[in-house]
Scaffold this active site. Structure first.
Site, short mmCIF file in Angstrom:
data_model
loop_
_atom_site.label_atom_id
_atom_site.label_comp_id
_atom_site.label_asym_id
_atom_site.label_seq_id
_atom_site.Cartn_x
_atom_site.Cartn_y
_atom_site.Cartn_z
N ARG A 1 12.26 4.79 12.97
CA ARG A 1 11.00 5.52 12.85
C ARG A 1 10.12 5.28 14.07
O ARG A 1 10.60 4.85 15.11
CB ARG A 1 10.31 5.11 11.54
CG ARG A 1 11.23 5.44 10.35
CD ARG A 1 10.59 5.45 9.02
NE ARG A 1 9.42 6.31 8.98
CZ ARG A 1 8.45 6.16 8.10
NH1 ARG A 1 8.51 5.20 7.21
NH2 ARG A 1 7.41 6.98 8.10
N HIS B 1 3.58 -4.54 9.42
CA HIS B 1 3.34 -4.45 10.86
C HIS B 1 1.98 -4.98 11.28
O HIS B 1 1.69 -5.05 12.47
CB HIS B 1 3.47 -2.99 11.31
CG HIS B 1 4.57 -2.26 10.61
ND1 HIS B 1 5.90 -2.53 10.83
CD2 HIS B 1 4.53 -1.31 9.64
CE1 HIS B 1 6.64 -1.76 10.05
NE2 HIS B 1 5.84 -1.01 9.32
N TYR C 1 10.93 8.80 1.65
CA TYR C 1 10.89 7.72 0.67
C TYR C 1 11.63 8.01 -0.63
O TYR C 1 11.71 7.14 -1.49
CB TYR C 1 9.44 7.36 0.35
CG TYR C 1 8.68 6.90 1.59
CD1 TYR C 1 8.98 5.69 2.19
CD2 TYR C 1 7.69 7.69 2.15
CE1 TYR C 1 8.32 5.28 3.33
CE2 TYR C 1 7.01 7.28 3.29
CZ TYR C 1 7.33 6.07 3.87
OH TYR C 1 6.67 5.66 5.00
N PRO D 1 0.80 -1.22 0.00
CA PRO D 1 0.00 0.00 0.00
C PRO D 1 0.83 1.27 0.00
O PRO D 1 1.88 1.34 0.64
CB PRO D 1 -0.83 -0.12 1.27
CG PRO D 1 -0.09 -1.06 2.15
CD PRO D 1 0.60 -2.01 1.23
N ASN D 2 0.33 2.23 -0.74
CA ASN D 2 0.85 3.59 -0.85
C ASN D 2 2.15 3.70 -1.65
O ASN D 2 2.63 4.81 -1.90
CB ASN D 2 1.02 4.24 0.52
CG ASN D 2 -0.29 4.36 1.24
OD1 ASN D 2 -1.27 4.85 0.68
ND2 ASN D 2 -0.35 3.89 2.48
N GLU E 1 12.49 -9.12 2.14
CA GLU E 1 11.62 -8.02 2.56
C GLU E 1 12.44 -6.74 2.50
O GLU E 1 13.55 -6.68 3.05
CB GLU E 1 11.15 -8.28 4.00
CG GLU E 1 10.39 -7.15 4.63
CD GLU E 1 10.13 -7.36 6.12
OE1 GLU E 1 9.71 -6.39 6.76
OE2 GLU E 1 10.36 -8.47 6.64
N HIS F 1 12.45 -2.29 2.70
CA HIS F 1 11.82 -1.03 3.09
C HIS F 1 12.73 0.11 2.66
O HIS F 1 13.95 0.04 2.88
CB HIS F 1 11.59 -0.98 4.60
CG HIS F 1 10.69 -2.08 5.06
ND1 HIS F 1 9.34 -2.01 4.92
CD2 HIS F 1 10.98 -3.29 5.61
CE1 HIS F 1 8.80 -3.14 5.38
NE2 HIS F 1 9.78 -3.93 5.79
N ASP G 1 1.00 -15.55 6.41
CA ASP G 1 0.58 -16.91 6.10
C ASP G 1 0.75 -17.24 4.62
O ASP G 1 1.15 -18.34 4.26
CB ASP G 1 -0.87 -17.13 6.53
CG ASP G 1 -1.04 -17.20 8.05
OD1 ASP G 1 -0.03 -17.32 8.77
OD2 ASP G 1 -2.20 -17.13 8.51
N ASN H 1 8.12 -5.38 -0.79
CA ASN H 1 8.04 -4.22 0.08
C ASN H 1 6.58 -4.18 0.52
O ASN H 1 5.72 -3.67 -0.20
CB ASN H 1 8.43 -2.94 -0.65
CG ASN H 1 8.42 -1.73 0.27
OD1 ASN H 1 7.79 -1.75 1.31
ND2 ASN H 1 9.11 -0.68 -0.13
N ARG I 1 6.48 0.86 13.94
CA ARG I 1 7.10 0.35 12.72
C ARG I 1 8.29 -0.58 13.00
O ARG I 1 8.85 -1.17 12.08
CB ARG I 1 7.58 1.51 11.84
CG ARG I 1 6.46 2.38 11.31
CD ARG I 1 7.01 3.42 10.36
NE ARG I 1 6.07 4.47 10.11
CZ ARG I 1 5.12 4.46 9.17
NH1 ARG I 1 5.01 3.42 8.38
NH2 ARG I 1 4.31 5.48 9.03
N ALA J 1 2.90 -0.80 4.93
CA ALA J 1 2.29 -0.86 6.26
C ALA J 1 1.84 -2.27 6.64
O ALA J 1 1.73 -2.58 7.84
CB ALA J 1 1.11 0.10 6.34
N SER K 1 12.76 3.19 3.84
CA SER K 1 13.25 3.88 5.03
C SER K 1 13.72 2.84 6.04
O SER K 1 13.37 1.66 5.94
CB SER K 1 12.15 4.75 5.65
OG SER K 1 11.10 3.93 6.17
N ARG L 1 4.72 11.18 -2.20
CA ARG L 1 4.46 10.97 -0.77
C ARG L 1 5.75 11.06 0.03
O ARG L 1 6.66 10.26 -0.15
CB ARG L 1 3.84 9.58 -0.58
CG ARG L 1 3.64 9.19 0.84
CD ARG L 1 3.07 7.77 0.94
NE ARG L 1 3.02 7.38 2.33
CZ ARG L 1 3.49 6.24 2.80
NH1 ARG L 1 4.01 5.36 1.98
NH2 ARG L 1 3.42 5.96 4.08
#
Length: 151
Positions: free
Chosen positions: A112, A85, A27, A14-15, A103, A105, A92, A79, A116, A82, A107, A22
């Protein structure tokens, strides 16, 4: 004899479709399309094909992971945004896969907000790259290709 194409799935949560607009101070200024284009160019000399997927919807990402379960995917770069978390469903779905999973990220999630600092995925993925901006995608690709070539 033809050589089998090595496929790697890149998933963004998301985002991330709003990258470049953003919070660029966190980012970066590159858009997701620019990151994907750069990564695709890096993949060519490595002999791998990338498939890109982005969704703001948890279920769509879970569905994508179910879809690739039956495909010959040799690695996943994710990535989760959100969902890192919050999503047991994503965790699963990732547990279905036996290929290397990185995985990433943009940032450093550990520098942070406290909420997070916990990744529900960190203990099930092959590795985690955090805090290197768009370079994290390149690092993840390099790591997965090396793992594939060593196996």
């Amino acid at each position: 004899m033809t050589q089998k194409i090595k496929k790697i799935q890149v998933i963004n949560g998301p985002n991330l479709n709003m990258l470049g607009k953003r919070e660029p101070e966190i980012y970066g200024s590159l858009t997701l399309d620019q990151i994907n284009t750069n990564l695709a160019q890096q993949a060519i000399p490595l002999g791998v094909a990338l498939d890109f997927f982005q969704s703001n919807h948890e279920g769509a990402i879970v569905d994508k992971l179910h879809e690739i379960f039956d495909e010959n995917i040799l690695g996943v770069i994710i990535n989760p945004g959100a969902f890192t978390h919050t999503s047991i469903a994503l965790r699963d779905a990732l547990l279905l896969l036996t290929c290397p999973i990185v995985e990433i990220h943009l940032s450093n999630i550990y520098k942070r907000e406290a909420f997070r600092h916990t990744s529900l995925l960190a203990d099930i993925v092959t590795g985690q790259i955090t805090g290197f901006g768009h370079y994290g995608y390149q690092m993840a690709l390099s790591a997965i290709v090396n793992m594939i070539n060593e196996s």
